[in-house]
Design a protein around this motif. Structure first.
Motif, PDB file in Angstrom:
ATOM      1  N   ARG A 160       0.819  -1.197   0.000  1.00  0.00           N
ATOM      2  CA  ARG A 160       0.000   0.000   0.000  1.00  0.00           C
ATOM      3  C   ARG A 160       0.856   1.252   0.000  1.00  0.00           C
ATOM      4  N   ILE A 161       1.910   1.240   0.804  1.00  0.00           N
ATOM      5  CA  ILE A 161       2.827   2.390   0.847  1.00  0.00           C
ATOM      6  C   ILE A 161       3.468   2.596  -0.517  1.00  0.00           C
ATOM      7  N   LEU A 162       3.871   1.502  -1.132  1.00  0.00           N
ATOM      8  CA  LEU A 162       4.496   1.599  -2.444  1.00  0.00           C
ATOM      9  C   LEU A 162       3.507   2.157  -3.473  1.00  0.00           C
ATOM     10  N   GLU A 163       2.273   1.711  -3.396  1.00  0.00           N
ATOM     11  CA  GLU A 163       1.265   2.184  -4.340  1.00  0.00           C
ATOM     12  C   GLU A 163       0.996   3.669  -4.155  1.00  0.00           C
ATOM     13  N   VAL A 164       0.858   4.118  -2.879  1.00  0.00           N
ATOM     14  CA  VAL A 164       0.625   5.532  -2.615  1.00  0.00           C
ATOM     15  C   VAL A 164       1.798   6.372  -3.099  1.00  0.00           C
ATOM     16  N   THR A 165       2.999   5.867  -2.880  1.00  0.00           N
ATOM     17  CA  THR A 165       4.188   6.587  -3.352  1.00  0.00           C
ATOM     18  C   THR A 165       4.155   6.728  -4.869  1.00  0.00           C
ATOM     19  N   GLY A 166       3.803   5.652  -5.551  1.00  0.00           N
ATOM     20  CA  GLY A 166       3.712   5.712  -7.006  1.00  0.00           C
ATOM     21  C   GLY A 166       2.652   6.681  -7.473  1.00  0.00           C
ATOM     22  N   GLN A 167       1.530   6.717  -6.780  1.00  0.00           N
ATOM     23  CA  GLN A 167       0.468   7.649  -7.168  1.00  0.00           C
ATOM     24  C   GLN A 167       0.902   9.085  -6.958  1.00  0.00           C
ATOM     25  N   ALA A 168       1.589   9.358  -5.833  1.00  0.00           N
ATOM     26  CA  ALA A 168       2.099  10.709  -5.599  1.00  0.00           C
ATOM     27  C   ALA A 168       3.112  11.103  -6.668  1.00  0.00           C
ATOM     28  N   ALA A 169       3.971  10.159  -7.038  1.00  0.00           N
ATOM     29  CA  ALA A 169       4.950  10.446  -8.076  1.00  0.00           C
ATOM     30  C   ALA A 169       4.260  10.706  -9.411  1.00  0.00           C
TER      31      ALA A 169
END
Length: 818
Positions: A239-248
């Motif tokens: 989930r953290i990785l996904e949120v990071t990708g979305q922010a990027a």
């Protein structure tokens, strides 16, 4: 417009449902007094400050008054009015006016302050009312239907709000009238972006948590919604990785949109992060992405100047993406919910089939087994590998019933339902009786197969066979039961009639008629009642033909009374015979004692005649039946007579004075009312006499209370001898008496009273050998119609006249004056 509520993020709770469950809790913040005023004041002030903050020019990216990139304050106001109550429009109207004067230096007495802001807020309040009430949308916006309604109603509500706001700008000369439509377009886009991005985010993510600290308790719906929200936001590495990708992706998007030259600006990739978040997280992710996108665009525009044309394109882009993102997120959430419901239903149906006590099997159109449960295995004893793919007919249908089974299969394949009781074969060859329910499985309008439910009814069938074997034996008892039912009915009828009897004479008549019907085999019968004074039994009721014996006989002449149980007597002198029967008649007699509450009240006497050969009309078996019936009838008659006697005794005690035997005061008042009505109806006279024994206390003080009681009893005897039988003589109280003389004038009453006074004065009373003092009477007389028309008037006049006699020296009769 500030409202606090515990709006649930649950996808199954509508606005109206949440209002029903949680609004009483949240609105009770101001009504029920369960929460402190201070807490709500802080909440209102906080929302007011946030509203003012969102109105700052640097937040809404104001180019000139009325022209904004977005207007998040409208989203806040609309979300609060939609989630809690449109009545909060007043708070937001005040906040809007304050922001106009504070940030844009609008005077208080201006079109914008006094007209524009209230009209704008009223338009959005009306839209909130429409969505909450008639349309009843889901606050979580998890269904496409609700999102479409929300988008349409919010967009339409923005039109009058925009027109009102721009009109007020022109009226205040803030803009020129020639700029009306261009300003209206920019205003409308700013409001609509706030409505489609900020408001949904608040409805789904923020407002439920506001209620967490404002409400003392939340409804079950909100609790479930919070649990669902908490479970859906578990933090994991993925989930953290996904949120990071979305922010990027947002950072890359803003670089693509604003980091290149104007000629190469690309706006369409802005849809990609929203699609990503909407597909992954449904409506919750979509509203988060929309807020992040629109906020990021506004922040970027603070540092990257763009042309007016680009500014307008960005507004249209934000508007289009907001509407599209909401619809996409709702569609994904609805699909996930439907998938979850389908999964739960599938699990439920599988559990239902597996745990069913009935045997269930599913087959295709050719009859081959596709699915079965453990109960099917237990019933037919096949193993799992021996069932699937095999023909159901070959597995369980006996060879001789294949034709019937094929007919059933054709009916099911044609869409018909089968409900039959059939025989089927188990694996070990044993035949079992089963009840079968066969139903077609219809998919897309076509029968794809069927499923059958088998219920083992072998025990029921065996019980049915045994029932048929006993049917003949039961037939004999049916007639007996019908006879008993008729007898019980007659007994009940007799009991009801006896309960309605007013006196013993009526009861004896009822017994004579009812017992004659009850004992149809008996030629005659009678009821003898025991008289304790003579120690004999007297005939009180009889029926039938012929002579029954002595009408009066001694108690010891009947053997049933001696034995205390029913007794049969035969006139042929065989056995023990009662002395009171008529031996000249060839018959058999049954005597049954009538006993109630341990007291023998009498005898029920029945006679059964003999034929010419000396045979009785009742055999030995019938005798027992007749004896049981006679015992029941005698018991019922005895109880009824005992209750009737008790009732008569209680009534007599309730209306009689226990010392003198005269009627009491209560009975006198009832009799006076009745006699007065009769006198009025017949237009006759009625007199009322009040008598009082003079100086009666002296008898008690000098001679004792026993002497006083003796005087009262002697006076009662004199009264009974002196007055007529139809006169009502009562002891009114103590030494005071009252006499009602129907159809008697006051003159006649005066003469009688005077004669009574003289007779009483000459009376010599002796008590225990002691000569008592002479007794004198004071008498007062009143009459109808001369002295009153009502009972109370007559009583008052007679009483006053009596006291007048006492006041004039006692020992006299006074007639009431006219």
């Amino acid at each position: 417009m500030l409202r606090t509520t515990t709006i649930s993020p649950s996808q199954s709770a509508t606005i109206a449902e949440i209002q029903h469950h949680s609004e009483p809790t949240t609105e009770s913040l101001f009504q029920s007094g369960t929460h402190t005023v201070l807490g709500h004041t802080i909440l209102c002030v906080s929302v007011l400050l946030i509203y003012l903050l969102l109105n700052r020019p640097d937040v809404i990216l104001l180019s000139r008054l009325g022209l904004t990139a977005w207007y998040p304050a409208v989203g806040l106001a609309f979300a609060m009015m939609l989630a809690i109550s449109p009545r909060y429009m007043l708070l937001f109207a005040i906040a809007g006016s304050i922001s106009g004067m504070l940030f844009y230096h609008q005077p208080f007495y201006s079109w914008g302050t006094l007209v524009g802001v209230p009209l704008e807020i009223a338009a959005y309040a009306a839209a909130a009312y429409l969505l909450r009430g008639p349309l009843r949308i889901d606050s979580s916006l998890g269904q496409r239907r609700d999102v479409m309604r929300y988008v349409v109603v919010a967009s339409v509500a923005a039109i009058p709000a925009t027109l009102a706001g721009v009109f007020c700008l022109c009226a205040d000369h803030t803009i020129q009238w020639s700029q009306f439509w261009s300003s209206a377009l920019d205003w409308y886009m700013g409001d609509t972006i706030g409505l489609l991005s900020v408001a949904p985010f608040l409805l789904i993510h923020v407002l439920p948590w506001i209620g967490k600290w404002t409400a003392a308790s939340v409804s079950e719906t909100v609790r479930e919604g919070r649990e669902w929200a908490r479970g859906s936001q578990e933090i994991t590495a993925l989930r953290i990785l996904e949120v990071t990708g979305q922010a990027a992706s947002f950072g890359l998007l803003f670089w693509i949109m604003f980091g290149v030259s104007d000629s190469r600006q690309l706006f369409y990739p802005a849809f990609l992060p929203i699609i990503w978040m909407g597909m992954r997280r449904g409506i919750r992710g979509a509203v988060t992405g929309l807020l992040a996108l629109n906020f990021g665009i506004v922040v970027t525009l603070r540092f990257v100047p763009v042309s007016a044309e680009t500014f307008t394109k960005l507004g249209l882009l934000m508007l289009a993406i907001s509407a599209t993102g909401l619809i996409l997120g709702a569609a994904v959430s609805e699909r996930e919910r439907i998938a979850g419901d389908l999964k739960e239903r599938t699990i439920f149906l599988n559990s239902l089939i597996e745990n069913s006590p009935f045997s269930i099997v599913v087959h295709d159109r050719d009859g081959k087994v596709q699915l079965y449960n453990d109960a099917f295995v237990s019933l037919f004893l096949y193993g799992p590998l021996e069932i699937v793919g095999k023909s159901l007919r070959d597995l369980v249908v006996p060879a001789e019933l294949h034709g019937e089974s094929m007919q059933f299969a054709e009916q099911v394949n044609s869409g018909q339902t089968i409900h039959e009781t059939v025989r089927r074969r188990r694996k070990d060859g044993q035949l079992v009786d089963v009840e079968i329910h066969a139903l077609p499985m219809v998919v897309a309008g076509r029968v794809q197969g069927g499923y059958a439910i088998y219920k083992d009814i072998s025990e029921e069938v065996q019980a049915s066979v045994m029932a048929k074997e006993h049917a003949a034996a039961m037939g004999h008892w049916v007639g007996e039961l019908e006879l008993r039912a008729m007898q019980i009915t007659l007994l009940n009828e007799m009991s009801g009639l006896l309960q309605c009897a007013e006196n013993t004479e009526e009861a004896y008549a009822v017994v004579g008629q009812s017992v004659n019907k009850l004992f149809a085999d008996a030629r005659a019968g009678a009821v003898f009642i025991y008289k304790p004074l003579s120690n004999a039994l007297e005939l009180t009721a009889s029926w039938g033909e012929g002579h029954l014996g002595e009408p009066v006989f001694a108690r010891d002449h009947c053997w049933s009374l001696r034995l205390g149980k029913p007794h049969w007597s035969e006139s042929s002198n065989r056995g023990i015979v009662c002395e009171h029967i008529d031996r000249s008649v060839a018959a058999i007699y049954l005597c049954v004692p009538m006993v109630a509450h341990g007291e023998t009240l009498g005898v029920l006497h029945l006679r059964y005649d003999l034929d010419a050969h000396g045979n009785s009309e009742v055999d030995q078996k019938t005798r027992e039946s007749q004896k049981r019936l006679a015992v029941a009838a005698a018991s019922q008659i005895a109880v009824s007579l005992a209750n009737l006697r008790l009732r008569e005794t209680l009534r007599d005690q309730s209306i009689r004075d226990p010392l003198t035997g005269l009627f009491n005061r209560r009975f006198m008042q009832e009799s006076l009312d009745k006699e007065l009505q009769r006198a009025k109806r017949k237009q006759r006279s009625l007199s009322l006499i009040f008598l009082d024994l003079d100086h009666f206390k002296r008898f008690n003080d000098v001679f004792g209370h026993d002497a006083g009681d003796s005087v009262l009893q002697s006076m009662a005897d004199i009264f009974r001898m002196h007055f007529r039988a139809e006169d009502v003589i009562c002891r009114y109280g103590g030494e005071e008496f009252a006499v009602i003389l129907p159809e008697s004038s006051i003159q006649d009453a005066f003469k009688r009273a005077e004669a009574l006074r003289l007779a009483t004065k000459d009376l010599k009373l002796v008590h225990r050998g002691v000569l008592l003092d002479p007794v004198t009477l004071s008498v007062g007389i009143a009459g109808f119609p001369e002295h009153g028309q009502s009972a109370q008037e007559l009583l008052d006049r007679a009483d006053k006249t009596l006291y007048q006699s006492k006041a004039n020296g006692r020992d006299r009769v006074t007639l009431a004056s006219l």
